[in-house]
Design an enzyme around this catalytic site. Structure first.
Site, short mmCIF file in Angstrom:
data_model
loop_
_atom_site.label_atom_id
_atom_site.label_comp_id
_atom_site.label_asym_id
_atom_site.label_seq_id
_atom_site.Cartn_x
_atom_site.Cartn_y
_atom_site.Cartn_z
N HIS A 78 -54.03 -25.78 -10.99
CA HIS A 78 -54.85 -26.24 -12.75
C HIS A 78 -56.29 -26.44 -12.48
CE1 HIS A 78 -53.61 -29.36 -15.33
NE2 HIS A 78 -55.71 -29.66 -15.21
N GLU A 79 -57.13 -27.37 -11.28
CA GLU A 79 -58.30 -26.51 -11.87
C GLU A 79 -58.62 -25.03 -11.72
OE1 GLU A 79 -60.29 -29.13 -13.16
OE2 GLU A 79 -58.37 -30.66 -12.72
N HIS A 82 -58.72 -23.93 -15.26
CA HIS A 82 -59.62 -24.73 -16.15
C HIS A 82 -61.40 -23.72 -15.96
CE1 HIS A 82 -58.25 -27.97 -18.10
NE2 HIS A 82 -57.84 -28.45 -16.37
N ASP A 174 -57.50 -33.55 -20.42
CA ASP A 174 -57.74 -32.62 -20.67
C ASP A 174 -57.66 -31.79 -22.19
OD1 ASP A 174 -58.49 -31.18 -18.41
OD2 ASP A 174 -56.37 -30.40 -18.14
#
Length: 376
Positions: A78-79, A82, A174
């Protein structure tokens, strides 16, 4: 170049255990991650025994530990979503850190466009949704529920939960960043978007507290676990929203303020001037030291000049000069947002301001800019 061991010591002092680098970004494991993983093992192991009889005991603990690792890898993915989008847009990432409540990607520069802010924010939930779908398909392919099916199904559910929670419209989630990007695009003001997303963060925190209290009043089976997790998460959201609001106030150029109002006069002196005289001349002004060939030796550093003057008052002022780097030069017509971004991203206490022809027009001191932003 730092060795691997020195890099590990340096980063380890600043946020957790260094694991590896992904796309050149240091990945760290905060101490709180171990606490969260231990809680997952304690809560998940009994579930394994109920769903798949005969797999309790050590097998259940091993499967629970595997689930904790899967969850950590999911948060990492997930990170990284980003981070990779930020890098694609030209924004450097300092590090990626996994901790008790998830992960954080430390992007070193603020996005200058709402579309960039929205794209970076949306990348993480998109990765989580994709992982949830992938694990759900694998779980659906298993003919009967067993321990492996439970592991895969729970990982699918966890990724879906991570995506849904992160899409809630409040900072620092987010969804709050997506909301900020939308309001920013509509109003043209990032600060307005931040205010809206901070309010959203307060609403999200309040709803978490309400849900926690409702569980206790209703006598839900998981009421105390829900209560603790919700209160901890609400605190995290409130603290993050407050931090975002404070950072925005400290980085937003005040309306009506011009760069000229903060710039101090600049004086050009020969680089071979006595340091004591240059120090006296620097009172309230910046000093550019120029060599005989017309090349600037640098800006006079007052602290360095004081130390040098105390022992060698007639030493050349050039010995107390800080080189003028491209990143420490500002154009007098630069926007306030560009000035703040440059000062935030550059380690210097004084910046040379030049006119459109490259001639020194003044100096901007970090302390003066900070005072102006604090007054706002």
């Amino acid at each position: 170049m730092a060795t691997t061991s020195s890099w590990r010591r340096q980063v380890g002092r600043d946020g957790g255990l260094p694991l590896f680098r992904a796309a050149g970004i240091p990945v760290l494991l905060a101490p709180s991650w171990w606490l969260g993983s231990a809680a997952i093992v304690v809560l998940y192991a009994p579930l394994v025994g109920r769903i798949a009889p005969g797999t309790g005991g050590l097998t259940g603990v091993l499967l629970a530990a595997t689930f904790a690792i899967f969850l950590g890898l999911s948060v990492l993915a997930h990170e990284l979503g980003h981070c990779l989008v930020a890098l694609r847009l030209g924004l450097p990432v300092r590090r990626l850190r996994l901790f008790l409540l998830g992960g954080v990607s430390e992007v070193m520069r603020t996005p200058t466009r709402p579309s960039h802010e929205g794209a970076i924010a949306a990348a993480g939930p998109i990765v989580s949704i994709a992982l949830a779908g992938l694990f759900a398909l694998v779980a659906a392919a298993i003919p009967y529920p067993d321990a492996v099916w439970l592991l895969i199904a729970q990982t699918a559910f966890a990724n879906a939960a991570v995506a849904v929670f992160n899409l809630l419209p409040g900072l620092p989630l987010d969804g709050g960043r997506i909301l900020r990007a939308g309001v920013w695009a509509f109003t043209g003001r990032r600060a307005t978007g931040t205010k809206a997303a901070v309010i959203g963060g307060g609403v999200v925190a309040a709803l978490l507290v309400v849900w926690a209290i409702w569980g206790v009043m209703e006598g839900a089976e998981d009421r105390w676990l829900r209560f603790g997790v919700c209160l901890l998460t609400a605190w995290f959201v409130l603290a993050g929203a407050r931090g975002e609001f404070t950072a925005e106030r400290r980085s937003t150029w005040p309306e009506g303020l011009t760069l000229g109002e903060l710039v101090r006069p600049v004086l050009q002196l020969p680089a071979e001037s006595p340091v004591s005289g240059a120090l006296t001349a620097s009172a309230g002004r910046g000093v550019v030291l120029v060599r005989a060939d017309g090349v600037a030796a640098g800006l006079l550093d007052r602290e360095m000049a004081r130390r040098l003057a105390s022992t060698s008052p007639h030493a050349p002022a050039e010995q107390a000069a800080v080189p003028i780097r491209p990143e420490t030069v500002l154009l007098e017509n630069e926007s306030g947002a560009e000035v703040v971004e440059r000062v935030r991203g550059t380690a210097a206490w004084e910046y040379l301001v030049v006119d459109l022809e490259g001639r020194p027009a003044g100096v901007l001191r970090r302390e003066d800019l900070k005072a102006a932003l604090d007054r706002r």
